[in-house]
Write a protein that holds these residues in place. Structure first.
Motif, PDB file in Angstrom:
ATOM      1  N   LEU A   1       0.834  -1.211   0.000  1.00 28.26           N
ATOM      2  CA  LEU A   1       0.000   0.000   0.000  1.00 28.26           C
ATOM      3  C   LEU A   1       0.868   1.261   0.000  1.00 28.26           C
ATOM      4  CD1 LEU A   1      -2.710  -1.155   2.574  1.00 28.26           C
ATOM      5  CD2 LEU A   1      -3.042  -0.805   0.107  1.00 28.26           C
ATOM      6  N   GLN A   2       2.176   1.089  -0.086  1.00 24.63           N
ATOM      7  CA  GLN A   2       3.161   2.166  -0.107  1.00 24.63           C
ATOM      8  C   GLN A   2       3.157   2.982   1.186  1.00 24.63           C
ATOM      9  OE1 GLN A   2       2.475   4.198  -3.828  1.00 24.63           O
ATOM     10  NE2 GLN A   2       3.192   2.441  -5.007  1.00 24.63           N
ATOM     11  N   LYS A   3       2.876   2.311   2.281  1.00 28.61           N
ATOM     12  CA  LYS A   3       2.973   2.896   3.622  1.00 28.61           C
ATOM     13  C   LYS A   3       4.241   2.318   4.255  1.00 28.61           C
ATOM     14  CE  LYS A   3      -2.041   3.315   4.031  1.00 28.61           C
ATOM     15  NZ  LYS A   3      -3.229   2.870   4.763  1.00 28.61           N
ATOM     16  N   VAL A   4       5.369   2.828   3.802  1.00 26.71           N
ATOM     17  CA  VAL A   4       6.665   2.219   4.105  1.00 26.71           C
ATOM     18  C   VAL A   4       7.009   2.289   5.590  1.00 26.71           C
ATOM     19  CG1 VAL A   4       9.115   2.216   3.535  1.00 26.71           C
ATOM     20  CG2 VAL A   4       7.429   2.678   1.761  1.00 26.71           C
ATOM     21  N   ASP A   5       6.711   3.397   6.244  1.00 28.90           N
ATOM     22  CA  ASP A   5       7.036   3.497   7.670  1.00 28.90           C
ATOM     23  C   ASP A   5       6.232   2.494   8.493  1.00 28.90           C
ATOM     24  OD1 ASP A   5       8.940   5.479   7.216  1.00 28.90           O
ATOM     25  OD2 ASP A   5       7.522   7.119   7.554  1.00 28.90           O
ATOM     26  N   ALA A   6       4.953   2.352   8.177  1.00 27.37           N
ATOM     27  CA  ALA A   6       4.122   1.365   8.873  1.00 27.37           C
ATOM     28  C   ALA A   6       4.616  -0.045   8.568  1.00 27.37           C
ATOM     29  CB  ALA A   6       2.656   1.516   8.475  1.00 27.37           C
ATOM     30  N   ALA A   7       5.008  -0.287   7.337  1.00 28.46           N
ATOM     31  CA  ALA A   7       5.541  -1.597   6.955  1.00 28.46           C
ATOM     32  C   ALA A   7       6.811  -1.909   7.737  1.00 28.46           C
ATOM     33  CB  ALA A   7       5.810  -1.640   5.458  1.00 28.46           C
ATOM     34  N   GLU A   8       7.679  -0.905   7.868  1.00 32.74           N
ATOM     35  CA  GLU A   8       8.928  -1.116   8.609  1.00 32.74           C
ATOM     36  C   GLU A   8       8.645  -1.430  10.078  1.00 32.74           C
ATOM     37  OE1 GLU A   8      13.092   1.106   9.912  1.00 32.74           O
ATOM     38  OE2 GLU A   8      11.726   2.146   8.538  1.00 32.74           O
ATOM     39  N   ARG A   9       7.738  -0.675  10.689  1.00 31.04           N
ATOM     40  CA  ARG A   9       7.413  -0.930  12.108  1.00 31.04           C
ATOM     41  C   ARG A   9       6.902  -2.367  12.294  1.00 31.04           C
ATOM     42  NH1 ARG A   9       5.494   4.290  11.731  1.00 31.04           N
ATOM     43  NH2 ARG A   9       3.354   3.591  11.379  1.00 31.04           N
ATOM     44  N   SER A  10       5.996  -2.783  11.421  1.00 32.58           N
ATOM     45  CA  SER A  10       5.443  -4.135  11.552  1.00 32.58           C
ATOM     46  C   SER A  10       6.489  -5.204  11.267  1.00 32.58           C
ATOM     47  CB  SER A  10       4.244  -4.301  10.623  1.00 32.58           C
ATOM     48  OG  SER A  10       3.144  -3.568  11.116  1.00 32.58           O
TER      49      SER A  10
ATOM     50  N   LEU B   1      14.571  -1.510   4.244  1.00 32.54           N
ATOM     51  CA  LEU B   1      15.746  -0.740   4.638  1.00 32.54           C
ATOM     52  C   LEU B   1      16.586  -0.340   3.422  1.00 32.54           C
ATOM     53  CD1 LEU B   1      16.701  -2.626   7.905  1.00 32.54           C
ATOM     54  CD2 LEU B   1      15.549  -0.410   7.683  1.00 32.54           C
ATOM     55  N   ALA B   2      16.680  -1.233   2.451  1.00 30.61           N
ATOM     56  CA  ALA B   2      17.408  -0.881   1.221  1.00 30.61           C
ATOM     57  C   ALA B   2      16.704   0.266   0.503  1.00 30.61           C
ATOM     58  CB  ALA B   2      17.533  -2.095   0.313  1.00 30.61           C
ATOM     59  N   ASP B   3      15.374   0.216   0.456  1.00 30.38           N
ATOM     60  CA  ASP B   3      14.603   1.310  -0.156  1.00 30.38           C
ATOM     61  C   ASP B   3      14.883   2.635   0.547  1.00 30.38           C
ATOM     62  OD1 ASP B   3      13.473  -0.491  -1.929  1.00 30.38           O
ATOM     63  OD2 ASP B   3      11.483  -0.474  -0.999  1.00 30.38           O
ATOM     64  N   LYS B   4      15.104   2.556   1.868  1.00 30.91           N
ATOM     65  CA  LYS B   4      15.379   3.764   2.656  1.00 30.91           C
ATOM     66  C   LYS B   4      16.865   4.110   2.674  1.00 30.91           C
ATOM     67  CE  LYS B   4      11.631   4.070   5.868  1.00 30.91           C
ATOM     68  NZ  LYS B   4      11.348   4.253   7.280  1.00 30.91           N
TER      69      LYS B   4
ATOM     70  N   ASP C   1      19.270   2.491   3.954  1.00 33.27           N
ATOM     71  CA  ASP C   1      19.973   1.993   5.140  1.00 33.27           C
ATOM     72  C   ASP C   1      20.591   0.662   4.731  1.00 33.27           C
ATOM     73  OD1 ASP C   1      20.866   0.849   7.488  1.00 33.27           O
ATOM     74  OD2 ASP C   1      18.948   1.009   8.542  1.00 33.27           O
ATOM     75  N   PHE C   2      21.695   0.743   4.000  1.00 25.78           N
ATOM     76  CA  PHE C   2      22.271  -0.451   3.406  1.00 25.78           C
ATOM     77  C   PHE C   2      22.885  -1.386   4.437  1.00 25.78           C
ATOM     78  CE2 PHE C   2      22.441   2.669  -0.160  1.00 25.78           C
ATOM     79  CZ  PHE C   2      21.423   2.083  -0.904  1.00 25.78           C
ATOM     80  N   ALA C   3      23.423  -0.840   5.516  1.00 27.10           N
ATOM     81  CA  ALA C   3      23.976  -1.699   6.569  1.00 27.10           C
ATOM     82  C   ALA C   3      22.858  -2.530   7.218  1.00 27.10           C
ATOM     83  CB  ALA C   3      24.711  -0.864   7.610  1.00 27.10           C
ATOM     84  N   GLY C   4      21.744  -1.876   7.526  1.00 28.70           N
ATOM     85  CA  GLY C   4      20.606  -2.594   8.099  1.00 28.70           C
ATOM     86  C   GLY C   4      20.029  -3.599   7.120  1.00 28.70           C
ATOM     87  N   ALA C   5      19.950  -3.202   5.844  1.00 33.25           N
ATOM     88  CA  ALA C   5      19.433  -4.100   4.808  1.00 33.25           C
ATOM     89  C   ALA C   5      20.323  -5.339   4.692  1.00 33.25           C
ATOM     90  CB  ALA C   5      19.357  -3.366   3.474  1.00 33.25           C
ATOM     91  N   ARG C   6      21.639  -5.123   4.739  1.00 28.76           N
ATOM     92  CA  ARG C   6      22.578  -6.240   4.634  1.00 28.76           C
ATOM     93  C   ARG C   6      22.377  -7.218   5.786  1.00 28.76           C
ATOM     94  NH1 ARG C   6      26.227  -9.367   4.285  1.00 28.76           N
ATOM     95  NH2 ARG C   6      27.710  -9.504   2.601  1.00 28.76           N
ATOM     96  N   GLU C   7      22.236  -6.673   6.989  1.00 33.39           N
ATOM     97  CA  GLU C   7      22.041  -7.528   8.166  1.00 33.39           C
ATOM     98  C   GLU C   7      20.775  -8.377   8.024  1.00 33.39           C
ATOM     99  OE1 GLU C   7      21.317  -7.183  12.994  1.00 33.39           O
ATOM    100  OE2 GLU C   7      21.473  -5.350  11.802  1.00 33.39           O
TER     101      GLU C   7
END
Length: 178
Positions: free
Chosen positions: A93-102, A126-129, A131-137
């Protein structure tokens, strides 16, 4: 069917009838039985989860988000799958912040790593945002928890791209000249 005929307010029996219909590839009947289960007991979480899963299969993302929101209000601890489905729905639904929290909550609650796709989705977010270090983890965790996943090779390729992005963000320091 006999149980629900004798006891029409028997939520667990309606739920089980829904499961039988679902296994028999009769989704319309399954949906009706799950809805009857909720009519009998609106606090019974299991039918909500099956309805959310069915809606996800149909890519009805708003329905998935709404249904999992109800689950999470009833029981925000025992259903990490609800957080995962909620994250998938919100991402679509392109609600990225809500998606990240969940997604973060799903990963946190999934202490036995039964939902490694939550790590994968969180990595994508995280990659979309950027935050490549977080995405990698998170992507690495996905491969650790689901090494034989059908998309493991694609995730490894994605990790290579994330590593390139990390290198571009953090270029090596220049060596001092003698």
């Amino acid at each position: 069917e006999k149980s629900v005929a004798l006891y029409p307010k028997f939520a667990a029996a309606w739920y089980e009838l829904g499961a039988v219909h679902e296994q028999s590839q009769r989704p319309a009947e399954a949906r009706k039985a799950y809805e009857q289960s909720l009519a009998a007991d609106a606090k019974y979480v299991n039918p909500y989860m099956r309805l959310a899963a069915m809606a996800a299969m149909e890519r009805k993302w708003q329905e998935v988000a709404d249904t999992t929101d109800r689950v999470l209000k009833l029981n925000p601890v025992d259903f990490p799958n609800a957080f995962f489905y909620n994250a998938v729905a919100n991402y679509n639904l392109q609600k990225v912040d809500a998606a990240e929290r969940s997604a973060r909550e799903a990963v946190k609650l999934d202490t036995q790593h039964r939902i490694p796709r939550a790590n994968h989705l969180l990595g994508i977010i995280l990659a979309d945002k950027r935050d490549f270090a977080g995405a990698r983890e998170q992507m690495s965790n996905y491969l650790k928890f689901a090494p034989g996943a059908s998309d493991a090779d694609a995730v490894r390729q994605g990790l290579a791209k994330i590593d390139q992005a990390l290198a571009a963000q953090n270029p090596p320091a220049a060596s001092p000249r003698p």
